[in-house]
Design a protein around this motif. Sequence first.
Motif, PDB file in Angstrom:
ATOM      1  N   ASN A 217      36.662  66.776  11.120  1.00  0.00           N
ATOM      2  CA  ASN A 217      36.814  65.941   9.927  1.00  0.00           C
ATOM      3  C   ASN A 217      37.334  64.553  10.288  1.00  0.00           C
ATOM      4  OD1 ASN A 217      35.833  67.211   7.632  1.00  0.00           O
ATOM      5  ND2 ASN A 217      37.665  68.455   7.368  1.00  0.00           N
ATOM      6  N   GLU A 218      38.275  64.504  11.232  1.00  0.00           N
ATOM      7  CA  GLU A 218      38.787  63.208  11.679  1.00  0.00           C
ATOM      8  C   GLU A 218      37.685  62.404  12.355  1.00  0.00           C
ATOM      9  OE1 GLU A 218      41.725  61.690  11.158  1.00  0.00           O
ATOM     10  OE2 GLU A 218      42.079  63.375   9.788  1.00  0.00           O
ATOM     11  N   CYS A 219      36.867  63.075  13.151  1.00  0.00           N
ATOM     12  CA  CYS A 219      35.725  62.397  13.787  1.00  0.00           C
ATOM     13  C   CYS A 219      34.776  61.847  12.729  1.00  0.00           C
ATOM     14  CB  CYS A 219      34.978  63.364  14.702  1.00  0.00           C
ATOM     15  SG  CYS A 219      35.891  63.884  16.165  1.00  0.00           S
ATOM     16  N   LEU A 220      34.529  62.650  11.690  1.00  0.00           N
ATOM     17  CA  LEU A 220      33.635  62.229  10.615  1.00  0.00           C
ATOM     18  C   LEU A 220      34.189  61.005   9.893  1.00  0.00           C
ATOM     19  CD1 LEU A 220      31.136  62.730   8.842  1.00  0.00           C
ATOM     20  CD2 LEU A 220      32.520  64.319   7.483  1.00  0.00           C
ATOM     21  N   LYS A 221      35.481  61.012   9.588  1.00  0.00           N
ATOM     22  CA  LYS A 221      36.102  59.873   8.904  1.00  0.00           C
ATOM     23  C   LYS A 221      36.034  58.614   9.765  1.00  0.00           C
ATOM     24  CE  LYS A 221      39.348  62.641   6.155  1.00  0.00           C
ATOM     25  NZ  LYS A 221      40.772  62.996   5.939  1.00  0.00           N
ATOM     26  N   ASP A 222      36.295  58.774  11.066  1.00  0.00           N
ATOM     27  CA  ASP A 222      36.238  57.617  11.966  1.00  0.00           C
ATOM     28  C   ASP A 222      34.833  57.028  12.011  1.00  0.00           C
ATOM     29  OD1 ASP A 222      38.896  57.931  12.542  1.00  0.00           O
ATOM     30  OD2 ASP A 222      38.579  58.976  14.452  1.00  0.00           O
ATOM     31  N   ILE A 223      33.834  57.898  12.074  1.00  0.00           N
ATOM     32  CA  ILE A 223      32.448  57.434  12.137  1.00  0.00           C
ATOM     33  C   ILE A 223      32.057  56.739  10.836  1.00  0.00           C
ATOM     34  CG2 ILE A 223      30.074  58.334  12.014  1.00  0.00           C
ATOM     35  CD1 ILE A 223      30.761  60.168  14.331  1.00  0.00           C
ATOM     36  N   TYR A 227      31.005  52.873  10.509  1.00  0.00           N
ATOM     37  CA  TYR A 227      29.699  52.504   9.955  1.00  0.00           C
ATOM     38  C   TYR A 227      29.856  51.479   8.835  1.00  0.00           C
ATOM     39  CZ  TYR A 227      25.021  52.964   7.970  1.00  0.00           C
ATOM     40  OH  TYR A 227      23.753  52.708   7.500  1.00  0.00           O
ATOM     41  N   ARG A 228      30.883  51.659   7.996  1.00  0.00           N
ATOM     42  CA  ARG A 228      31.132  50.668   6.938  1.00  0.00           C
ATOM     43  C   ARG A 228      31.450  49.305   7.545  1.00  0.00           C
ATOM     44  NH1 ARG A 228      33.637  55.211   4.412  1.00  0.00           N
ATOM     45  NH2 ARG A 228      35.674  54.640   5.269  1.00  0.00           N
ATOM     46  N   LEU A 229      32.202  49.308   8.640  1.00  0.00           N
ATOM     47  CA  LEU A 229      32.500  48.051   9.333  1.00  0.00           C
ATOM     48  C   LEU A 229      31.220  47.407   9.848  1.00  0.00           C
ATOM     49  CD1 LEU A 229      34.448  46.017  10.665  1.00  0.00           C
ATOM     50  CD2 LEU A 229      34.616  47.586  12.609  1.00  0.00           C
ATOM     51  N   MET A 230      30.324  48.225  10.388  1.00  0.00           N
ATOM     52  CA  MET A 230      29.052  47.702  10.884  1.00  0.00           C
ATOM     53  C   MET A 230      28.216  47.107   9.753  1.00  0.00           C
ATOM     54  SD  MET A 230      27.789  50.474  13.722  1.00  0.00           S
ATOM     55  CE  MET A 230      28.510  50.488  15.371  1.00  0.00           C
ATOM     56  N   LEU A 231      28.198  47.787   8.607  1.00  0.00           N
ATOM     57  CA  LEU A 231      27.433  47.274   7.470  1.00  0.00           C
ATOM     58  C   LEU A 231      27.977  45.927   7.008  1.00  0.00           C
ATOM     59  CD1 LEU A 231      26.854  50.476   5.283  1.00  0.00           C
ATOM     60  CD2 LEU A 231      25.170  49.252   6.658  1.00  0.00           C
ATOM     61  N   ASN A 232      29.301  45.814   6.940  1.00  0.00           N
ATOM     62  CA  ASN A 232      29.908  44.545   6.541  1.00  0.00           C
ATOM     63  C   ASN A 232      29.603  43.449   7.557  1.00  0.00           C
ATOM     64  OD1 ASN A 232      31.040  45.650   4.228  1.00  0.00           O
ATOM     65  ND2 ASN A 232      32.957  46.184   5.230  1.00  0.00           N
ATOM     66  N   SER A 233      29.704  43.802   8.839  1.00  0.00           N
ATOM     67  CA  SER A 233      29.416  42.819   9.889  1.00  0.00           C
ATOM     68  C   SER A 233      27.955  42.400   9.851  1.00  0.00           C
ATOM     69  CB  SER A 233      29.759  43.406  11.264  1.00  0.00           C
ATOM     70  OG  SER A 233      31.133  43.709  11.360  1.00  0.00           O
ATOM     71  N   GLN A 234      27.076  43.364   9.603  1.00  0.00           N
ATOM     72  CA  GLN A 234      25.650  43.044   9.520  1.00  0.00           C
ATOM     73  C   GLN A 234      25.375  42.083   8.365  1.00  0.00           C
ATOM     74  OE1 GLN A 234      23.132  46.090   8.018  1.00  0.00           O
ATOM     75  NE2 GLN A 234      21.256  45.265   8.893  1.00  0.00           N
ATOM     76  N   ALA A 235      25.975  42.353   7.209  1.00  0.00           N
ATOM     77  CA  ALA A 235      25.770  41.473   6.047  1.00  0.00           C
ATOM     78  C   ALA A 235      26.294  40.067   6.337  1.00  0.00           C
ATOM     79  CB  ALA A 235      26.459  42.062   4.823  1.00  0.00           C
ATOM     80  N   ASP A 281      27.764  58.991  19.515  1.00  0.00           N
ATOM     81  CA  ASP A 281      28.822  59.708  18.792  1.00  0.00           C
ATOM     82  C   ASP A 281      28.279  60.377  17.531  1.00  0.00           C
ATOM     83  OD1 ASP A 281      30.627  58.894  20.696  1.00  0.00           O
ATOM     84  OD2 ASP A 281      31.372  57.180  19.534  1.00  0.00           O
ATOM     85  N   VAL A 282      27.430  59.658  16.810  1.00  0.00           N
ATOM     86  CA  VAL A 282      26.870  60.213  15.570  1.00  0.00           C
ATOM     87  C   VAL A 282      25.967  61.405  15.885  1.00  0.00           C
ATOM     88  CG1 VAL A 282      25.414  59.740  13.565  1.00  0.00           C
ATOM     89  CG2 VAL A 282      27.026  58.010  14.359  1.00  0.00           C
ATOM     90  N   LYS A 283      25.133  61.263  16.914  1.00  0.00           N
ATOM     91  CA  LYS A 283      24.244  62.364  17.297  1.00  0.00           C
ATOM     92  C   LYS A 283      25.048  63.590  17.728  1.00  0.00           C
ATOM     93  CE  LYS A 283      20.144  59.733  18.699  1.00  0.00           C
ATOM     94  NZ  LYS A 283      19.285  59.318  19.848  1.00  0.00           N
ATOM     95  N   GLN A 284      26.142  63.350  18.446  1.00  0.00           N
ATOM     96  CA  GLN A 284      26.971  64.470  18.893  1.00  0.00           C
ATOM     97  C   GLN A 284      27.554  65.219  17.698  1.00  0.00           C
ATOM     98  OE1 GLN A 284      30.446  63.384  21.196  1.00  0.00           O
ATOM     99  NE2 GLN A 284      30.654  65.417  22.070  1.00  0.00           N
ATOM    100  N   LEU A 285      28.033  64.467  16.711  1.00  0.00           N
ATOM    101  CA  LEU A 285      28.603  65.116  15.535  1.00  0.00           C
ATOM    102  C   LEU A 285      27.520  65.797  14.703  1.00  0.00           C
ATOM    103  CD1 LEU A 285      31.354  65.540  14.225  1.00  0.00           C
ATOM    104  CD2 LEU A 285      30.922  63.532  12.800  1.00  0.00           C
TER     105      LEU A 285
END
Length: 412
Positions: A217-223, A227-235, A281-285
């Motif tokens: 669950n902690e791994c999921l929250k971190d990912i 991802y939200r950070l990446m979306l903001n950076s992309q925008a 990391d995402v594929k592993q989870l």
Amino acid sequence: MVEPRGTSRLIEYNQPVNENTRFLYYSYRARKERVNVKARTADRIVGIPLNPSTATHMITKILWGFETLCIIQIPKNQSVNVVDQLLHRICNQLQNNQIPIEVNSIDQHLINQLTNITVYGSETCVDRPNTSLLTILTRIQDWQRNWEVHQPLIYTMQPLRWLYSSSEFSGPYSLPSSTNSHITRTEMLINHIKNQIKDLGEMLRNLPINFSSGTLNECLKDIQQQYRLMLNSQANIQECLRRALADVRRQHVKPRALENIIADRRYVCLRNAELENFCIDVKQLLNKSILIEKLKNNQIEYINVSDVRPNQEIPILMTIDNIDDMFKRVYDNDSVILWYSSDRLKREQEDRWQQIDQELTSERQHVEQRIKLVYVDFTYFKEKLENFTIVRLPLAEIPETERDPNRGKRSG
């Protein structure tokens, strides 16, 4: 770098296009507005601009109306021919402007079965991509009558130099080849980032809402947070580059401005190496969630060793032997088979992993006494699990732990 609107949002469509995909496009051309100007005489109708301008053209005609594009995925349980016949009947009515569209009860029932539909169109008409086909067909007549929802569909432009016969207006110019190469590389980079972010989003949507394991669950929250950070950076980088590209094309700034934006440390998470590591990391989870689901279907309990807290002992001080002793105490009076494994071992010895899985499942099925199977995952444990290990409980008089006979003993 232009934000897609209306039917151009087709480029955002992320479903497969195949033999079961149909496109239904409709445009309504309501009226034209034009400025009746001729070559070298435009100043008689529209005065020549008083202030210097970088503009090179004037819009002389606008075609108003609206348009919609429905992308239909035909369900596998529906006849393609039947759906095609329905769409042909609808198209014939639209082409002949037989509005409102007439559909009988059978057609209406079939339309209601077409649930996988994405609709793009004039923003004043289509506000939700998941609008149903029946709703679109019903609203067409209202949209035709309501001029307030009509938008420009086609612009016609004429060169100012031609209209005013004046050399003070520059003609269209070509950018230097070096500038064009900078622009091309920038646009390729943005598209590459966009595609990777899109693929990551697809994988994230396939992840479960939560795991039974606190560690996972902690791994999921971190990912999810990353991802939200990446979306903001992309925008942010896309908006910065959009403005910079416009200035570069107008030759207001040097192409170097594009490279400076891309090199900004605020966007380090969008660099290729970072995106690739995040994808791993995402594929592993995701693979972990698939594994847990498979174990669950085979009635095998999953335990993540990193979740274990015997006597509130600090996990970093624990060893594999500590974990082994703890499980033997916990399950001492139960008929249990413990299977010690990790993602690394599964990846490196996939055939052996499958063999153990089949053997343990078969063993449980061929004994009268009910045996509980427990998969003990050491993936995130600080100490490396060297081999697959099978522990059968309750123990015999001389306690033994059966390590994989095909491998050497576990190192400490």
